[in-house]
Design a protein around this motif. Structure first.
Motif, PDB file in Angstrom:
ATOM      1  N   ARG A   1      -3.631  44.883 -12.457  1.00 39.41           N
ATOM      2  CA  ARG A   1      -3.033  46.094 -11.877  1.00 39.41           C
ATOM      3  C   ARG A   1      -4.101  46.981 -11.247  1.00 39.41           C
ATOM      4  O   ARG A   1      -3.888  47.591 -10.190  1.00 39.41           O
ATOM      5  CB  ARG A   1      -2.278  46.885 -12.948  1.00 39.41           C
ATOM      6  CG  ARG A   1      -0.963  46.242 -13.382  1.00 39.41           C
ATOM      7  CD  ARG A   1      -0.108  47.192 -14.208  1.00 39.41           C
ATOM      8  NE  ARG A   1      -0.703  47.497 -15.505  1.00 39.41           N
ATOM      9  CZ  ARG A   1      -1.267  48.648 -15.824  1.00 39.41           C
ATOM     10  NH1 ARG A   1      -1.337  49.630 -14.910  1.00 39.41           N
ATOM     11  NH2 ARG A   1      -1.784  48.841 -17.019  1.00 39.41           N
ATOM     12  N   LEU A   2      -5.264  47.034 -11.892  1.00 43.38           N
ATOM     13  CA  LEU A   2      -6.371  47.826 -11.349  1.00 43.38           C
ATOM     14  C   LEU A   2      -6.773  47.300  -9.967  1.00 43.38           C
ATOM     15  O   LEU A   2      -6.958  48.085  -9.022  1.00 43.38           O
ATOM     16  CB  LEU A   2      -7.561  47.764 -12.309  1.00 43.38           C
ATOM     17  CG  LEU A   2      -8.848  48.460 -11.852  1.00 43.38           C
ATOM     18  CD1 LEU A   2      -8.646  49.964 -11.826  1.00 43.38           C
ATOM     19  CD2 LEU A   2     -10.017  48.106 -12.781  1.00 43.38           C
ATOM     20  N   LEU A   3      -6.898  45.984  -9.830  1.00 45.24           N
ATOM     21  CA  LEU A   3      -7.255  45.408  -8.531  1.00 45.24           C
ATOM     22  C   LEU A   3      -6.199  45.718  -7.468  1.00 45.24           C
ATOM     23  O   LEU A   3      -6.531  46.036  -6.314  1.00 45.24           O
ATOM     24  CB  LEU A   3      -7.430  43.891  -8.668  1.00 45.24           C
ATOM     25  CG  LEU A   3      -8.676  43.401  -9.422  1.00 45.24           C
ATOM     26  CD1 LEU A   3      -8.660  41.885  -9.533  1.00 45.24           C
ATOM     27  CD2 LEU A   3      -9.948  43.864  -8.730  1.00 45.24           C
ATOM     28  N   LYS A   4      -4.922  45.613  -7.847  1.00 48.76           N
ATOM     29  CA  LYS A   4      -3.850  45.905  -6.889  1.00 48.76           C
ATOM     30  C   LYS A   4      -3.905  47.360  -6.428  1.00 48.76           C
ATOM     31  O   LYS A   4      -3.704  47.659  -5.242  1.00 48.76           O
ATOM     32  CB  LYS A   4      -2.493  45.606  -7.523  1.00 48.76           C
ATOM     33  CG  LYS A   4      -2.198  44.118  -7.672  1.00 48.76           C
ATOM     34  CD  LYS A   4      -0.810  43.905  -8.254  1.00 48.76           C
ATOM     35  CE  LYS A   4      -0.509  42.400  -8.390  1.00 48.76           C
ATOM     36  NZ  LYS A   4       0.842  42.176  -8.971  1.00 48.76           N
ATOM     37  N   ASP A   5      -4.160  48.276  -7.366  1.00 45.39           N
ATOM     38  CA  ASP A   5      -4.207  49.692  -6.999  1.00 45.39           C
ATOM     39  C   ASP A   5      -5.440  50.005  -6.150  1.00 45.39           C
ATOM     40  O   ASP A   5      -5.404  50.907  -5.294  1.00 45.39           O
ATOM     41  CB  ASP A   5      -4.204  50.560  -8.262  1.00 45.39           C
ATOM     42  CG  ASP A   5      -2.828  50.566  -8.942  1.00 45.39           C
ATOM     43  OD1 ASP A   5      -1.866  50.105  -8.306  1.00 45.39           O
ATOM     44  OD2 ASP A   5      -2.727  50.999 -10.104  1.00 45.39           O
ATOM     45  N   ILE A   6      -6.544  49.285  -6.390  1.00 46.29           N
ATOM     46  CA  ILE A   6      -7.711  49.443  -5.515  1.00 46.29           C
ATOM     47  C   ILE A   6      -7.359  48.987  -4.103  1.00 46.29           C
ATOM     48  O   ILE A   6      -7.656  49.658  -3.109  1.00 46.29           O
ATOM     49  CB  ILE A   6      -8.914  48.649  -6.065  1.00 46.29           C
ATOM     50  CG1 ILE A   6      -9.442  49.305  -7.347  1.00 46.29           C
ATOM     51  CG2 ILE A   6     -10.026  48.565  -5.024  1.00 46.29           C
ATOM     52  CD1 ILE A   6     -10.551  48.514  -8.024  1.00 46.29           C
TER      53      ILE A   6
ATOM     54  N   VAL B   1     -16.898  38.921  -9.362  1.00 42.13           N
ATOM     55  CA  VAL B   1     -16.876  38.790  -7.902  1.00 42.13           C
ATOM     56  C   VAL B   1     -15.659  39.488  -7.321  1.00 42.13           C
ATOM     57  O   VAL B   1     -15.755  40.183  -6.292  1.00 42.13           O
ATOM     58  CB  VAL B   1     -16.888  37.295  -7.503  1.00 42.13           C
ATOM     59  CG1 VAL B   1     -16.642  37.136  -6.004  1.00 42.13           C
ATOM     60  CG2 VAL B   1     -18.215  36.657  -7.890  1.00 42.13           C
ATOM     61  N   ARG B   2     -14.517  39.356  -7.973  1.00 45.70           N
ATOM     62  CA  ARG B   2     -13.286  39.973  -7.465  1.00 45.70           C
ATOM     63  C   ARG B   2     -13.386  41.494  -7.438  1.00 45.70           C
ATOM     64  O   ARG B   2     -12.994  42.134  -6.449  1.00 45.70           O
ATOM     65  CB  ARG B   2     -12.097  39.537  -8.322  1.00 45.70           C
ATOM     66  CG  ARG B   2     -11.787  38.052  -8.231  1.00 45.70           C
ATOM     67  CD  ARG B   2     -10.726  37.680  -9.246  1.00 45.70           C
ATOM     68  NE  ARG B   2      -9.435  38.247  -8.907  1.00 45.70           N
ATOM     69  CZ  ARG B   2      -8.429  38.387  -9.780  1.00 45.70           C
ATOM     70  NH1 ARG B   2      -8.604  38.019 -11.046  1.00 45.70           N
ATOM     71  NH2 ARG B   2      -7.284  38.884  -9.399  1.00 45.70           N
ATOM     72  N   ILE B   3     -13.920  42.079  -8.523  1.00 43.48           N
ATOM     73  CA  ILE B   3     -13.980  43.542  -8.568  1.00 43.48           C
ATOM     74  C   ILE B   3     -15.029  44.069  -7.593  1.00 43.48           C
ATOM     75  O   ILE B   3     -14.850  45.100  -6.946  1.00 43.48           O
ATOM     76  CB  ILE B   3     -14.248  44.046 -10.004  1.00 43.48           C
ATOM     77  CG1 ILE B   3     -14.073  45.567 -10.089  1.00 43.48           C
ATOM     78  CG2 ILE B   3     -15.626  43.657 -10.496  1.00 43.48           C
ATOM     79  CD1 ILE B   3     -12.652  46.034  -9.957  1.00 43.48           C
ATOM     80  N   ILE B   4     -16.152  43.332  -7.432  1.00 41.41           N
ATOM     81  CA  ILE B   4     -17.190  43.754  -6.486  1.00 41.41           C
ATOM     82  C   ILE B   4     -16.657  43.703  -5.052  1.00 41.41           C
ATOM     83  O   ILE B   4     -16.856  44.639  -4.266  1.00 41.41           O
ATOM     84  CB  ILE B   4     -18.446  42.863  -6.638  1.00 41.41           C
ATOM     85  CG1 ILE B   4     -19.164  43.174  -7.960  1.00 41.41           C
ATOM     86  CG2 ILE B   4     -19.402  43.058  -5.465  1.00 41.41           C
ATOM     87  CD1 ILE B   4     -20.289  42.221  -8.283  1.00 41.41           C
ATOM     88  N   GLU B   5     -15.972  42.618  -4.702  1.00 47.71           N
ATOM     89  CA  GLU B   5     -15.452  42.490  -3.339  1.00 47.71           C
ATOM     90  C   GLU B   5     -14.376  43.526  -3.048  1.00 47.71           C
ATOM     91  O   GLU B   5     -14.317  44.088  -1.939  1.00 47.71           O
ATOM     92  CB  GLU B   5     -14.913  41.076  -3.132  1.00 47.71           C
ATOM     93  CG  GLU B   5     -16.002  40.014  -3.104  1.00 47.71           C
ATOM     94  CD  GLU B   5     -15.448  38.618  -2.893  1.00 47.71           C
ATOM     95  OE1 GLU B   5     -14.210  38.446  -3.018  1.00 47.71           O
ATOM     96  OE2 GLU B   5     -16.242  37.696  -2.606  1.00 47.71           O
ATOM     97  N   ALA B   6     -13.508  43.790  -4.032  1.00 45.09           N
ATOM     98  CA  ALA B   6     -12.471  44.812  -3.825  1.00 45.09           C
ATOM     99  C   ALA B   6     -13.105  46.191  -3.665  1.00 45.09           C
ATOM    100  O   ALA B   6     -12.692  46.993  -2.801  1.00 45.09           O
ATOM    101  CB  ALA B   6     -11.496  44.800  -5.006  1.00 45.09           C
TER     102      ALA B   6
ATOM    103  N   ARG C   1     -17.512  45.012 -20.092  1.00 45.12           N
ATOM    104  CA  ARG C   1     -16.116  45.380 -20.358  1.00 45.12           C
ATOM    105  C   ARG C   1     -15.268  45.161 -19.110  1.00 45.12           C
ATOM    106  O   ARG C   1     -14.092  44.812 -19.192  1.00 45.12           O
ATOM    107  CB  ARG C   1     -15.998  46.858 -20.770  1.00 45.12           C
ATOM    108  CG  ARG C   1     -16.735  47.289 -21.996  1.00 45.12           C
ATOM    109  CD  ARG C   1     -16.265  46.558 -23.218  1.00 45.12           C
ATOM    110  NE  ARG C   1     -17.178  45.507 -23.599  1.00 45.12           N
ATOM    111  CZ  ARG C   1     -16.885  44.518 -24.402  1.00 45.12           C
ATOM    112  NH1 ARG C   1     -15.661  44.398 -24.900  1.00 45.12           N
ATOM    113  NH2 ARG C   1     -17.767  43.606 -24.706  1.00 45.12           N
ATOM    114  N   LEU C   2     -15.883  45.369 -17.948  1.00 45.37           N
ATOM    115  CA  LEU C   2     -15.148  45.274 -16.689  1.00 45.37           C
ATOM    116  C   LEU C   2     -15.151  43.851 -16.141  1.00 45.37           C
ATOM    117  O   LEU C   2     -14.136  43.339 -15.680  1.00 45.37           O
ATOM    118  CB  LEU C   2     -15.776  46.230 -15.666  1.00 45.37           C
ATOM    119  CG  LEU C   2     -15.091  46.364 -14.300  1.00 45.37           C
ATOM    120  CD1 LEU C   2     -13.683  46.911 -14.474  1.00 45.37           C
ATOM    121  CD2 LEU C   2     -15.918  47.278 -13.393  1.00 45.37           C
TER     122      LEU C   2
END
Length: 504
Positions: free
Chosen positions: A65-70, A94-99, A85-86
């Motif tokens: 959900r966090l990725l979608k909201d980003i 990689v997904r969170i860095i790219e987003a 933790r993240l």
């Protein structure tokens, strides 16, 4: 953008919180909210994945959900306790860095510094954090594995969830231990995993009345945990439904070396091997001479019983049978065609070998059961039974221990940097191949001399009549080979000569 205009989301994750105390996520939330207040950011939500480990492939709903909201542009800052933790694993990192890079999101940590993923320096920092975190996890895992192995070498009970029959400290729980003994006894007598599971579930009309009815073990464990939570003034957690037992749970009990008193430890290479049948025996920890290390607890089943059960579970005929040992008819797959010698199959009310034999199932079964019952009633029955090749079985055991000792010594030499990794692999492959060859021979001798518990009873004929389908099949298979021939044309009554029973 001014600090007040930055929308900050909090992400929380604790790897393990079995008792649902929430102490960890609450502490992390307080730290994150304090940081947001100090930076004068606007809080826009909390994303929480409590009790989700970094191992395996379990989804993190809140992280998704966090990725979608980003991606939707609702978040300018993500606040977490620390990078592990993240991230959890490299793919998620990689997904969170790219987003964050695409949407100019700042990643910041209560225990750490900011990561601006829109810059090369920020992405380098993220990679460094990820590498350091993975190293810390691997070092911790190595330390824990070493402690677990040392504990097993001392014969102490392993930590973790207690198995049926044992308390966490290794003490025997009497009524559960009796159930375990009866599970082993029923299976070694020929009962199927499904029949045992049905009996433990208390299914109506169960075939094994000697087995007690028990709640599922995961239900019992949760009830025990809730009792401890109540003593500590905590709220109880949901208790699983009392669903029926399943064959795979029975299999786990029958495979567990701890019931025979063996101390166990599972190396990574065993789990990576993929051969579950080998891995159960490979869990048994051994000394420098290849001898099993016994635990400091009372065994529930004797070694001979445990080994015999493993032999039956390893039987190639059983493994290649898609329905396991759960046959519905006495002779299906057991009786053989007198023309081609292939096993016959049940087809409606008949046994059938296509193009050769079609026989009445009821007539054949009644005849075979009566002949076997008479055989079992003979006073000199045990003189007629095939004897086990005990000397060779003992020799095989000693030879297997020698090969395992060589593997153990090679592993020790590798740890001491006396040999290279390819030498260790070569030795391990060679010795395991020899062990597999010996195991096949031992399995053949063990199964060939298996008399089942019926034949060891004071009144074998009565035990045979009282046994369930699996027990009767096992007894017949140990005593004789049954072949069916075409019934003579024109003869209406059953002809005993059309059934051949060859005693072993």
């Amino acid at each position: 953008m001014s600090p007040e205009q930055r929308r900050a989301a909090v992400y929380l994750r604790i790897s393990q919180d079995r008792e649902n105390t929430r102490l960890g996520v609450d502490r992390h939330r307080e730290d994150a909210e304090a940081l947001i207040a100090a930076r004068r950011w606007t809080p826009v939500g909390v994303y929480e994945d409590n009790d989700i480990s970094g191992k395996g492939h379990k989804k993190r709903p809140a992280f998704e959900r966090l990725l979608k909201d980003i991606e939707a542009g609702h978040i300018d800052v993500v606040v977490a306790q620390e990078w592990p933790r993240l991230e959890r694993n490299r793919a998620d990192g990689v997904r969170i860095i790219e987003a964050a890079q695409r949407h100019h999101v700042l990643l910041t940590f209560a225990k750490g510094s900011d990561i601006d993923c829109t810059t090369a320096a920020g992405r380098l920092s993220a990679d460094m954090f990820s590498a350091i975190a993975r190293n810390e996890i691997e070092v911790k895992a190595e330390r824990q594995s070493r402690a677990q192995r040392q504990r097993a070498q001392q014969g102490r009970p392993p930590k973790g969830v207690r198995p049926l029959g044992y308390a966490t400290n290794g003490d025997v729980i009497k009524h559960e231990a009796e159930a375990v003994k009866k599970i082993y006894g029923a299976f070694s007598s020929g009962s199927s995993l499904r029949a045992i599971a049905a009996a433990l579930s208390g299914s109506e009309g169960k075939d094994l009345p000697a087995l007690p009815t028990l709640p599922r073990h995961n239900r019992t464990l949760m009830i025990e945990r809730n009792a401890r939570r109540s003593e500590e003034g905590l709220e109880p957690r949901p208790v699983p439904n009392d669903d029926p037992w399943v064959p795979s749970t029975v299999m786990g009990i029958l495979r567990n070396p701890r019931y025979a008193g063996y101390s166990t430890y599972t190396p990574k290479e065993v789990l990576a091997n993929g051969d579950r049948r080998r891995s159960w025996r490979a869990q048994i920890l051994r000394d420098d001479h290849g001898e099993p290390i016994l635990g400091q607890w009372d065994s529930i089943v004797d070694l001979a019983m445990w080994e015999a059960v493993q032999d039956r579970l390893d039987d190639p005929a059983r493994i290649t049978n898609r329905v396991g040992t759960d046959r519905k008819h006495l002779g299906s797959g057991l009786y053989r065609c007198g023309v081609c010698d292939k096993p016959v199959k049940a087809h409606g009310q008949r046994y059938r070998c296509a193009g050769h034999v079609v026989r009445s199932r009821e007539q054949i079964d009644d005849f075979v059961v009566e002949v076997v019952r008479r055989r079992l009633a003979l006073p000199d029955l045990h003189d007629l039974l095939p004897s086990a090749d005990e000397p060779r079985l003992q020799e095989i055991k000693e030879e297997i221990n020698e090969h395992r000792a060589r593997i153990h010594r090679a592993q020790r030499d590798y740890d001491d940097e006396l040999i290279e990794g390819f030498d260790l692999k070569r030795i391990r492959d060679r010795e395991n191949a020899a062990i597999d060859t010996l195991e096949v021979e031992r399995l053949r001798l063990s199964l060939g001399s298996s008399h089942t518990s019926v034949l060891g009873q004071r009144d074998p004929a009565a035990a045979f009549e009282a046994g369930d389908l699996g027990v009767r099949r096992s007894t017949i298979g140990a005593l004789c080979t049954v072949r069916l021939y075409p019934h003579p044309r024109g003869m209406k009554s059953f002809n005993p000569d059309s059934v051949s029973i060859m005693w072993r």
